[in-house]
Design an enzyme around this catalytic site. Sequence first.
Site, PDB file in Angstrom:
ATOM      1  N   ASP A  77       0.802  -1.219   0.000  1.00  0.00           N
ATOM      2  CA  ASP A  77       0.000   0.000   0.000  1.00  0.00           C
ATOM      3  C   ASP A  77       0.841   1.277   0.000  1.00  0.00           C
ATOM      4  O   ASP A  77       0.482   2.265  -0.644  1.00  0.00           O
ATOM      5  CB  ASP A  77      -0.914   0.036   1.225  1.00  0.00           C
ATOM      6  N   THR A  78       1.940   1.266   0.745  1.00  0.00           N
ATOM      7  CA  THR A  78       2.566   2.561   1.065  1.00  0.00           C
ATOM      8  C   THR A  78       4.070   2.635   0.871  1.00  0.00           C
ATOM      9  O   THR A  78       4.636   3.721   0.982  1.00  0.00           O
ATOM     10  CB  THR A  78       2.271   2.924   2.539  1.00  0.00           C
ATOM     11  N   GLY A 107      22.667 -10.760   6.309  1.00  0.00           N
ATOM     12  CA  GLY A 107      22.847 -12.090   6.860  1.00  0.00           C
ATOM     13  C   GLY A 107      22.090 -12.315   8.144  1.00  0.00           C
ATOM     14  O   GLY A 107      22.203 -13.354   8.743  1.00  0.00           O
ATOM     15  N   GLU A 141       3.405  -7.520  14.270  1.00  0.00           N
ATOM     16  CA  GLU A 141       4.211  -6.344  14.605  1.00  0.00           C
ATOM     17  C   GLU A 141       3.456  -5.442  15.575  1.00  0.00           C
ATOM     18  O   GLU A 141       4.014  -4.962  16.568  1.00  0.00           O
ATOM     19  CB  GLU A 141       4.534  -5.526  13.345  1.00  0.00           C
TER      20      GLU A 141
END
Length: 978
Positions: A77-78, A107, A141
């Site tokens: 979306d952004t 890594g 998140e």
Amino acid sequence: GYCDFIKEIAATVLKNLGRMPISDVDRNVVELVRPYNRHARPVTVKSEVYSSKSPSYSKGQRFGWTYDVFVSFRGDDTRKNFVDHLFAALKGHGINTFNDNEKLDRGKSIAPKLLEAIEESAIAIVIFSKNYASSTWCLDELVKIMSCHKAKGRSVYPVFYDVDPSDVRKQQGHFGEGFGQHHKTDKIRIWREVLVEAANFSGWDLKTVANGHEATCIKYVVKEIQKELNNITSITIDENLIGLGYRTKEVISLLNGHNGRDDVSMIGIWGMGGAGKTTLARALFDEISCDFEGVSFLENIRQVSEQYGIEHVQKLLLEDVINDENLRVRSVVDGKRMLINRLSHKKVLVVLDDVDALSQLDALAGSLNWFGKGSKIVITTRDEHVLIGHGVNYKNIYKINLLNDNEASQLFKRYAFKRSIPSKEYEEASQQVVHYATGLPLTLKVLGSFLCGRSLAEWKSALSKLKMIPEKETMEILKISYDGLDNEYQEAFLHIACFFRGWEKDTVFRILESCEFYPHIVTKVLEQKSLITISNECLGMHDLIQEMGKDIVHRMQTNELGRRTRLWEPHDIVEVLKENTGGKEEIKAIVAANLNEVNSVNISEAFRNMEKLTLLYFHAVTEQKTLRGPAYLPNELRWLTWNYFSLDYLPDSFHANKLVGLELPRSKIIQLWDKTEVKVLSNLKFLDLSYSKLTVTPDFNQIPNLERLNLGFCLNLSESLPNTINGLYRLETLDLHHCSNLEELPENLDSLECLENLTASSTSLRHLPDTLTRLKALKTLDLHHCLSIEMPLNLGAVAVGQNLVSLNLSSCIQLEEFPESLGNLKNLLKLDLSHNMIQELPSSIGNLTRLVRLPENIDQLVSLENLIVSSTGIRSLPNNIRRCKHVKNLNVSDCKSLTYLPPALGDMESLEVLRASNSAIIVIPDSICFSKFLKVLDFRGCSNLQELPMYLSFIDSLEEIYISGTSVWSCPPIPMDL
């Protein structure tokens, strides 16, 4: 034909999308770089002076977080619009923002690192967009963000991007449709809760902010974030700052003054040393920096211009404001032109700290016309005449007032008593001390630190000394803290004040220890007394305290330079050496960088009378800036550094039996001494002859306690090292880099039982002695660009495998295979095998359970066909693996820390077999669907794997796919003949 055509178009589109964030998983994309360290300078002697566009650059280190801001967003979306511009704006204002594209070390595993980044961020910005809730990644998140808000008080700011806040709270509308895609998970309840909580925070609804203009909304966001950071740090930065608030408001009022909003203003903050000018300027900077397009805070201009030149300061200013670290400033005039061209249309805030010359202001802020509308220039100085001479109106000069009695008392007590409450007797004594400090913050701090924890009798003794000092004699007051030190601490303090301010701690410690100080104890005491600071591994000191130290040395012998204990000013050093006025007992140390007018100076006998000289350090940066070699050197020397030493040999009369450190880099020295007389250097620990004309190595039998030996770039050395090097039982570091004639190492290297670091890169070595495998302490082995080595020794054998953590065999072009013993290197963390002819890594690589990363340039293993890293501790595969054009077999099975595969894995042109069974893989990248020759996909036992790529049917060559033991509950279309 038509279906094939559509299929080809879809494949092309999706393949391109495979390199973009087409799903929430692709937030682990690609080019990842380490954060930039502005304070590193390419010189050994580092200046304490630095520029900082914003105090937030090092906030994380000072206040308990790594990043200022973490941004949670839905990539589809952004990322390419609002978020991209937001990142740029935050970076432009010096706000250290975690960016999964740029901030992750290559890594490292993405999922754990993202969770760690959330924990280590002061503020979270959540960009709610239409498809945000369709991503389980984004929702997880958000759970972590809200957890940190509750547990650690982290701030959360929502931005509603084309979604209504009520839709987020109620999970309805288009936003709710995305949320409704999730089934069969017990996370639904917690996801709903955090969405409601986060949406209720005060934030920005793009549709109602500035009529939907993204650029304006981003300005509001950045400004609010800066204010929040300033609030956090104003609480955290220093509880011992007293009386700063109203002074800051007064300066802001002066800065805004009678000028219009778009006018350029220039003000001065004037006051004596230690009065708090820099502290006040920093507080002002923190308060208003969010209102500007570019900002720069240049500290200690007086010192840095002396050491590096004013053009260096010009470069720092340009770097800060323009965010370009690749600028070159060739001259002061060139710097002026660049400043005018780059800043004249930009609204900037610039603080020029500790200016002491009109020439500095002329070079950095020659005219108000140099800066764009609304710019503000703040200058701190001890010299009011500098401000007036530059045209600063006297009405725009803020004379910093010292602390009043109440403020002074508060500040003193915080250092003298910490958090305890003083008794009546101490209270009365405190008021007397405060009286003599006359409101100077630095003096109060030093006296408070000096008296902290001392008895009342010691307080009374200090007060007796204060009563004998005339008022306003600041140096004498500060000197009380110095007088209270034992002699050893006094001597070490004077060394640091005269020589080592801003130097790297490790370098200073080695030198101090060689001069028979105990640096760890000494610096701890001096730090507790507020006489020095240690920050970023460098030693710091306030200007006034440094002046006090130098003044003490001057007072010891004011009449004759040659009778001072320490010399540091280049002019004074040249004068003493030229006149041969060095006293027999007085001069203990001489330290300087570049010396001017040295070619005409005859110093042949200059050091003959300096019988107590223990430290001689000439750090010239060019051959023209150093002295010609002497015919005599004092035998009391403990440390000798002389860049570009111009003689072929050290003087024969120099026994050097007390030397601990000898550094003669870039010198003309051929061998240490001309004659065959044996000189035993039993105290020598550090020897640096790099880049010299050395043809004969020292007799190492006579240097039995050597710990570091640097012979790098000694191009004239012979084909082998002498066997006497085997007697260096305490040697920890051996650097033979670019000794291009070197073809062999001594056979009995196993006697170097303390050797930790061996660098023999860019040499002509053909083989390594077998005894190397018995080096128990070896941690790093660097053999890169050894073009003649054909077969590495059995490194995994016996002892060497116990501690080796870094192995570099890159550009060993004769290397075609690596032995199975590689798997015995149990502690190996870093392995570089790039630019050689290896076709296959040994199967034993699976034993390297601590190996967390493969070489980033693994694509330069041009012949590699089988890459088997199963059962290792790697956390991610390098992104360049997509360029491994010949790899047919990739096996990452049983990699318990590997959660993601590179997004562009499908670009591996020859890949036939991909095995990742029993790994921690969460998602298979969509790009795998466009592998032309892939036959086998094995993800058995990957319990975290929930779905397969949608377009598996595009893989015409696929023959086998294994997904038992995964969490996949539905299968997309697959090839009909599978």
